[in-house]
Write a protein that holds these residues in place. Structure first.
Motif, PDB file in Angstrom:
ATOM      1  N   ILE A   1       0.854  -1.196   0.000  1.00  0.00           N
ATOM      2  CA  ILE A   1       0.000   0.000   0.000  1.00  0.00           C
ATOM      3  C   ILE A   1       0.881   1.234   0.000  1.00  0.00           C
ATOM      4  CG2 ILE A   1      -1.691   1.374   1.302  1.00  0.00           C
ATOM      5  CD1 ILE A   1      -2.574  -1.190   2.685  1.00  0.00           C
ATOM      6  N   MET A   2       0.574   2.177  -0.876  1.00  0.00           N
ATOM      7  CA  MET A   2       1.221   3.478  -0.850  1.00  0.00           C
ATOM      8  C   MET A   2       0.145   4.530  -0.581  1.00  0.00           C
ATOM      9  SD  MET A   2       4.532   3.532  -1.312  1.00  0.00           S
ATOM     10  CE  MET A   2       5.464   2.002  -1.117  1.00  0.00           C
ATOM     11  N   ALA A   3       0.349   5.310   0.474  1.00  0.00           N
ATOM     12  CA  ALA A   3      -0.622   6.346   0.815  1.00  0.00           C
ATOM     13  C   ALA A   3      -0.403   7.573  -0.062  1.00  0.00           C
ATOM     14  CB  ALA A   3      -0.492   6.731   2.284  1.00  0.00           C
ATOM     15  N   HIS A   4      -1.504   8.156  -0.489  1.00  0.00           N
ATOM     16  CA  HIS A   4      -1.591   9.470  -1.140  1.00  0.00           C
ATOM     17  C   HIS A   4      -1.489   9.440  -2.668  1.00  0.00           C
ATOM     18  CE1 HIS A   4      -1.772  10.889   2.864  1.00  0.00           C
ATOM     19  NE2 HIS A   4      -0.534  10.495   3.134  1.00  0.00           N
ATOM     20  N   CYS A   5      -0.284   9.386  -3.241  1.00  0.00           N
ATOM     21  CA  CYS A   5      -0.146   9.398  -4.711  1.00  0.00           C
ATOM     22  C   CYS A   5      -0.857  10.602  -5.325  1.00  0.00           C
ATOM     23  CB  CYS A   5      -0.677   8.097  -5.317  1.00  0.00           C
ATOM     24  SG  CYS A   5       0.087   6.637  -4.590  1.00  0.00           S
ATOM     25  N   VAL A   6      -0.820  11.726  -4.601  1.00  0.00           N
ATOM     26  CA  VAL A   6      -1.500  12.939  -5.086  1.00  0.00           C
ATOM     27  C   VAL A   6      -0.872  13.421  -6.387  1.00  0.00           C
ATOM     28  CG1 VAL A   6      -1.957  15.372  -4.540  1.00  0.00           C
ATOM     29  CG2 VAL A   6      -2.128  13.630  -2.742  1.00  0.00           C
ATOM     30  N   HIS A   7       0.468  13.334  -6.457  1.00  0.00           N
ATOM     31  CA  HIS A   7       1.182  13.923  -7.593  1.00  0.00           C
ATOM     32  C   HIS A   7       1.909  12.868  -8.434  1.00  0.00           C
ATOM     33  CE1 HIS A   7       0.219  17.782  -5.801  1.00  0.00           C
ATOM     34  NE2 HIS A   7       0.747  17.382  -4.665  1.00  0.00           N
ATOM     35  N   SER A   8       1.401  11.654  -8.425  1.00  0.00           N
ATOM     36  CA  SER A   8       2.039  10.597  -9.226  1.00  0.00           C
ATOM     37  C   SER A   8       1.876  10.910 -10.717  1.00  0.00           C
ATOM     38  CB  SER A   8       1.389   9.237  -8.918  1.00  0.00           C
ATOM     39  OG  SER A   8       1.633   8.871  -7.579  1.00  0.00           O
ATOM     40  N   ASN A   9       2.988  10.956 -11.445  1.00  0.00           N
ATOM     41  CA  ASN A   9       2.881  11.223 -12.886  1.00  0.00           C
ATOM     42  C   ASN A   9       2.507   9.949 -13.643  1.00  0.00           C
ATOM     43  OD1 ASN A   9       5.200   9.690 -13.173  1.00  0.00           O
ATOM     44  ND2 ASN A   9       6.566  11.467 -13.245  1.00  0.00           N
ATOM     45  N   GLU A  10       2.425  10.070 -14.972  1.00  0.00           N
ATOM     46  CA  GLU A  10       1.962   8.934 -15.772  1.00  0.00           C
ATOM     47  C   GLU A  10       2.836   7.696 -15.577  1.00  0.00           C
ATOM     48  OE1 GLU A  10       1.377   9.097 -20.174  1.00  0.00           O
ATOM     49  OE2 GLU A  10       0.167  10.852 -19.640  1.00  0.00           O
ATOM     50  N   ASP A  11       4.169   7.907 -15.583  1.00  0.00           N
ATOM     51  CA  ASP A  11       5.083   6.771 -15.431  1.00  0.00           C
ATOM     52  C   ASP A  11       4.902   6.103 -14.069  1.00  0.00           C
ATOM     53  OD1 ASP A  11       6.057   7.268 -17.884  1.00  0.00           O
ATOM     54  OD2 ASP A  11       7.993   8.092 -17.227  1.00  0.00           O
ATOM     55  N   GLU A  12       4.758   6.936 -13.054  1.00  0.00           N
ATOM     56  CA  GLU A  12       4.595   6.378 -11.710  1.00  0.00           C
ATOM     57  C   GLU A  12       3.278   5.608 -11.628  1.00  0.00           C
ATOM     58  OE1 GLU A  12       6.311   8.371  -8.124  1.00  0.00           O
ATOM     59  OE2 GLU A  12       4.201   8.677  -7.650  1.00  0.00           O
ATOM     60  N   GLN A  13       2.225   6.170 -12.186  1.00  0.00           N
ATOM     61  CA  GLN A  13       0.926   5.464 -12.182  1.00  0.00           C
ATOM     62  C   GLN A  13       1.029   4.127 -12.927  1.00  0.00           C
ATOM     63  OE1 GLN A  13      -2.659   7.715 -13.130  1.00  0.00           O
ATOM     64  NE2 GLN A  13      -1.721   9.602 -12.407  1.00  0.00           N
TER      65      GLN A  13
END
Ligand code: GUN
Ligand code: FE
Length: 423
Positions: free
Chosen positions: A261-273
């Motif tokens: 589980i990773m909390a938040h991911c508010v600013h995850s870009n396309e590659d990270e997603q």
């Protein structure tokens, strides 16, 4: 007793875009699992004990996918800063108090009592670096009948002396002892590997946690792409990583073959997603925390459209309240502001999707949890919405939506976790 029948107004997700509502229907529970929803009770179940909840609403228990138990005592305070300053000013001083078992006992009792009374049946929890206090928290959660994963937090850099592991060797020794002492001790409470986040763990500690994870086959939880300054810091700390998620991945702590589980991911870009999706990482969306700490708003609807796994979280004390009903409301509200003010490409969350996130979405971390579909573990919350009076008769669907916005723990009259009745 794990074979019985519940009767009431059943509300549950069939998938992320559909909520089933069944008025005055029967839910059969066999060996702690859902075994069918019926308008008329089949004769073969007539001998089972029946709990008739009349005109009340019965919904699946909710999963809080990310919450800090030691931050419960300062919830609702200190909302005037962004993440990194907030950690140093409020969070670390409070968490250091859990060195004292006496304080931990009092504070954790309060947290667990509130959680027990709430609509949360399952939770994935951060404790602190302290082993005795973390084990005490686990015992209290077990005794309360809730299902949870609990992490002894690891942190050995960029934190004050009073809340820092003495060395990597010491941190690994403590973590191993805690895993050994807790992995088989409980039935509902399990350990989870918990590096606080990359800025607070040295590379050698991260690799050691990867090894411990492999050795004991445990899940992982941490924080990802919550705040702009945090992400800029990662670029300095991990210059070889393509993005923050890639940095976890290079340490071998980003799922893929085991739950993460990773909390938040508010600013995850396309590659990270894309990597989150590839590794099957669960995102713990924490809308109220992201508002309070001015972190931003994650594009949750986009995550769902793209097949990412998402659940909802309170992230206390970034979030001020343990209620997952409130978290559901905040998820919808935040998504509307994001859409109106910032990005018309990602539509606001529907009520269906928000309810799904709080129940089935996060529940999936625990297996077949968060719905009344056949084979799901029976987690249920009975809500008496009689205090939310209305001049007209309302549909069950309308009553559910109002309850999410208006109900609180005083409306909860019964609760079941993994087939067992808590109250
Ligand atoms: N990132 C690292 N630690 C924390 C924490 O305690 N709360 C939140 N919201 N983010 C964090
Ligand atoms: Fe958090």
């Amino acid at each position: 007793m794990r074979d019985y029948v519940l009767r009431g107004n059943l509300c549950y997700s069939a998938d992320m875009d559909h909520i089933e509502t069944r008025a005055h229907a029967y839910l059969v529970c066999l060996d702690g699992r859902c075994a069918g929803v019926f308008d008329q009770l089949p004769a073969r179940y007539a001998q089972l004990p029946l709990a008739d909840f009349g005109d009340r609403l019965i919904l699946p228990g909710m999963t809080d996918l990310h919450v800090h138990a030691p931050q419960f005592a300062f919830r609702g305070l200190g909302m005037d800063m962004e993440l990194l300053e907030w950690l140093n000013t409020y969070t670390f001083p409070e968490e250091s108090k859990y060195r004292e078992l006496d304080y931990a006992g009092r504070a954790y009792s309060s947290f667990v009592q509130h959680l027990r009374r709430s609509e949360t049946t399952r939770a994935v929890i951060f404790a602190t670096i302290h082993v005795p206090a973390t084990e005490l928290l686990m015992q209290k959660l077990e005794d309360a009948g809730l299902c949870s994963y609990v992490g002894k937090v690891n942190m050995n850099r960029n934190c004050p002396d009073y809340l820092r592991e003495d060395s990597t060797v010491q941190a690994v020794r403590d973590t191993r002892r805690w895993i050994e002492e807790t992995k088989d001790r409980f039935t509902r409470t399990r350990p989870i590997i918990t590096p606080r986040f990359i800025p607070s763990c040295t590379d050698d500690l991260m690799y050691a946690l990867r090894d411990l994870r492999e050795e004991y086959d445990l899940p992982v939880q941490s924080h990802l792409s919550e705040n702009y300054s945090e992400i800029a810091w990662i670029r300095e700390l991990c210059p070889r990583a393509k993005h923050y998620g890639d940095a976890y991945d290079q340490f071998g702590l980003f799922g893929g073959g085991y739950p993460c589980i990773m909390a938040h991911c508010v600013h995850s870009n396309e590659d990270e997603q894309a990597l989150i999706r590839q590794r099957g990482v669960f995102i713990a969306h924490s809308p109220e925390s992201n508002i309070n700490l001015a972190s931003g708003v994650a594009p949750v609807n986009q995550f769902l459209d793209n097949g990412l796994r998402v659940g909802l979280a309170t992230d206390i004390a970034g979030g001020s309240h343990e209620s997952m009903l409130r978290a559901t409301m905040h998820a919808i509200q935040a998504s509307k502001l994001r859409w109106r003010l910032y990005d018309q490409n990602v539509k606001p969350l529907s009520f269906e999707r928000a309810f799904y996130l709080a129940t089935m979405g996060g529940g999936a971390f625990f297996g077949k949890v968060g719905s009344f579909l056949d084979g799901f573990e029976l987690d249920a919350v009975v809500l008496d919405d009689g205090t939310l009076d209305h001049p007209q008769a309302l549909s069950v669907r309308a009553r559910l939506e109002r309850a999410v916005y208006l109900a609180d723990e005083r409306n909860i009259t019964a609760k079941f976790v993994a087939g067992e009745r808590l109250f």
